[in-house]
Design an enzyme around this catalytic site. Structure first.
Site, mmCIF file in Angstrom:
data_model
loop_
_atom_site.group_PDB
_atom_site.id
_atom_site.type_symbol
_atom_site.label_atom_id
_atom_site.label_comp_id
_atom_site.label_asym_id
_atom_site.label_seq_id
_atom_site.Cartn_x
_atom_site.Cartn_y
_atom_site.Cartn_z
ATOM 1 N N VAL A 70 22.324 54.549 -22.472
ATOM 2 C CA VAL A 70 22.434 53.673 -21.296
ATOM 3 C C VAL A 70 22.415 54.518 -20.027
ATOM 4 O O VAL A 70 22.696 55.720 -20.069
ATOM 5 C CB VAL A 70 23.720 52.800 -21.329
ATOM 6 C CG1 VAL A 70 23.685 51.846 -22.503
ATOM 7 C CG2 VAL A 70 24.965 53.672 -21.390
ATOM 8 N N LEU A 143 13.239 66.187 -22.470
ATOM 9 C CA LEU A 143 11.826 65.854 -22.203
ATOM 10 C C LEU A 143 11.616 65.617 -20.714
ATOM 11 O O LEU A 143 12.521 65.200 -20.002
ATOM 12 C CB LEU A 143 11.402 64.615 -22.993
ATOM 13 C CG LEU A 143 11.974 63.255 -22.600
ATOM 14 C CD1 LEU A 143 11.243 62.628 -21.432
ATOM 15 C CD2 LEU A 143 11.913 62.325 -23.790
ATOM 16 N N LEU A 201 23.257 69.449 -17.579
ATOM 17 C CA LEU A 201 23.367 69.465 -16.113
ATOM 18 C C LEU A 201 22.858 70.778 -15.544
ATOM 19 O O LEU A 201 22.126 70.802 -14.552
ATOM 20 C CB LEU A 201 24.827 69.267 -15.680
ATOM 21 C CG LEU A 201 25.437 67.878 -15.795
ATOM 22 C CD1 LEU A 201 26.856 67.888 -15.240
ATOM 23 C CD2 LEU A 201 24.608 66.848 -15.032
ATOM 24 N N CYS A 256 16.321 62.614 -12.509
ATOM 25 C CA CYS A 256 17.336 63.561 -12.987
ATOM 26 C C CYS A 256 17.836 64.569 -11.965
ATOM 27 O O CYS A 256 19.041 64.769 -11.829
ATOM 28 C CB CYS A 256 16.794 64.331 -14.180
ATOM 29 S SG CYS A 256 16.485 63.284 -15.599
#
Ligand code: UDX
Length: 433
Positions: A70, A143, A201, A256
């Protein structure tokens, strides 16, 4: 999941979502996202061992392993707004899993999450009196969009983090075995949970930092007469630096980088590491400055006024080979152009529907067309924001003829052959040149 299904035909995979329209789209010929090669893989396994459903509870009940993917957007409210991750969807999912499960399961964090999220999830999931146990694993996804299938088929590495307990290590082995069907064992790395959560991260932060670093140098190149492509090429030949992710550009986008770097900075602040937080935050600041600088350069070179000028924006996706526009530099460029009262005309082979949604509040001030010749017709300038190969192959002579003179090209991706364009009569500006 479709790539896992392809390599593990004996494993039944059900993808569930509460959004019925999305699930229908995944079952149809018109997949909800554009990603090269994805349709072939989905069509190969759909209805065999890959299923799509809105029956979230049923699928959870049936499953031995639940991958949770999610979204974890940047928080827009309260403590940490603008930096921290909004974990409400994750927590709701965990509570839902707990409510419907009647036996022990492995829960895999696929979303990018702040460090120690697994701890919170474990305490929610294992606070039950049903006598069942949930083992939480972290398996972040590396990815990149546009190359997703290749990245999944031949990953540099797969990362699985688990508790270093007998139960944690046993759960980890199950997921390792799933990937080992096609990924060489030495590329499947296992770590403790916190290393795994943090690595996702930091990988993104390091990649974003490379782009901000080269973009900062691009500004210096423009002042000094150095050419950033030459500088990057020579630097990249040093094996310790390497050639990838050194392309100067109008800025990085995507779902991202910004989110993860800010999240990392927030995490550092949380632990009282103010200097570390500032260091990483500057990666995002540099990116915002680069986007702004791009439009300022346009303004300066177009006689300090672009008000009411038609400007063709070539590309709205955050990068080539995707229809995704999240955090796209093109969005910021368009907003800056509008602030100068210019008239942007957006063209993109895949992202027009998303662009219309993103710009819903200014639809009366922008135009959209899939035809780049149409976009450039009567324009004073082209602002190239996405490196679509299609743009390189256009008939630039024809484009030049249709434009107002002097005709400007601001190539925010250093995609085009500047020499050729200059010979045609264009005024060409590229990043770091
Ligand atoms: C990224 C990471 O690469 C991936 O590992 C992670 O799982 C998700 O985030 P993605 O956002 O899909 O993937 O795209 P990526 O290829 O990393 O590009 C991000 C942005 O940086 C794009 O806007 C791209 O155009 C830009 N970029 C990339 C540059 O400006 N210069 C470069 O040299 C490379």
């Amino acid at each position: 999941m479709s790539v896992i299904a392809e390599h593990a035909p004996d494993v039944k995979i059900t993808i569930v979502d509460i959004n019925a329209a999305r699930i229908e789209a995944w079952k149809s010929d018109n997949l909800p996202i554009y990603e090269p090669g994805l349709k072939d893989v989905v069509e190969k396994v759909r209805g065999k061992n890959l299923f799509f459903s809105t029956d979230v509870e049923g699928a959870i009940r049936e499953a031995d392993i639940v991958f949770v993917a999610v979204n974890t957007p940047t928080k827009t409210f309260g403590q940490g707004a603008g930096m921290a991750s909004d974990l409400q969807y994750w927590e709701k999912t965990a509570r839902n899993i707990l409510a419907v499960s009647d036996r022990s399961k492995i829960i895999v964090e696929k979303s990018t999450l702040p460090v120690r999220t697994a701890e919170a999830m474990a305490s929610i999931l294992n606070s039950n009196d049903k006598g069942i146990h949930f083992e939480i694993l972290s398996n972040p996804e590396f990815l990149a969009e546009g190359t997703a299938i290749r990245d999944l088929e031949e990953p540099d590495r797969v990362l699985i983090g688990s508790a270093q307990t007998p139960e944690g290590l046993a759960a980890c082995r199950e997921v390792v075995d799933l990937y080992a069907r096609w990924v060489p064992r030495e590329k499947i790395l296992t770590t403790n949970l916190w290393s795994s959560e943090l690595t996702k991260l930091t990988s993104n932060a390091f990649l974003a930092q490379r782009i901000s670093s080269i973009n900062s140098i691009s500004a210096l190149c423009e002042k000094t007469g150095a050419d950033v492509s030459e500088v990057a090429k020579v630097m990249g030949q040093d094996q310790r630096i390497g050639p990838h992710f050194l392309k100067a550009s109008v800025g990085f986008g995507g779902s991202c980088f910004r989110k993860d770097v800010l999240n990392l900075a927030y995490l550092c602040e949380h632990y009282g590491l103010h200097e570390v937080a500032c260091y990483w935050k500057s990666v995002v600041d540099m990116n915002e400055w680069q986007e702004k600088r791009f439009v300022l350069r346009m303004l300066e070179n177009m006689f300090n006024t672009i008000a009411s000028k038609r400007i063709a924006v070539f590309g709205f996706a955050f990068k080539a080979d995707t229809g995704d526009t999240r955090e796209s530099p093109a969005y910021y460029v368009v907003k800056e152009l509008l602030a100068e009262r210019a008239h942007p005309v957006i063209t993109d082979p895949k992202a027009i529907p998303e662009a219309k949604k993103d710009l819903a509040d200014v639809l009366d001030q922008v135009e959209f067309t899939e035809d780049p010749y149409e976009a450039a017709k009567g324009a004073h300038a082209i602002a190239l924001c996405t490196e679509w190969k299609d743009f390189k192959a256009l008939n630039w002579k024809k484009i030049y003829e249709g434009m107002e003179k002097p005709a400007f090209v601001f190539d925010g991706r250093n995609l085009l052959d500047a020499g050729k364009l200059k010979r045609l009569g264009f005024q060409v500006f590229q990043i770091g040149k």
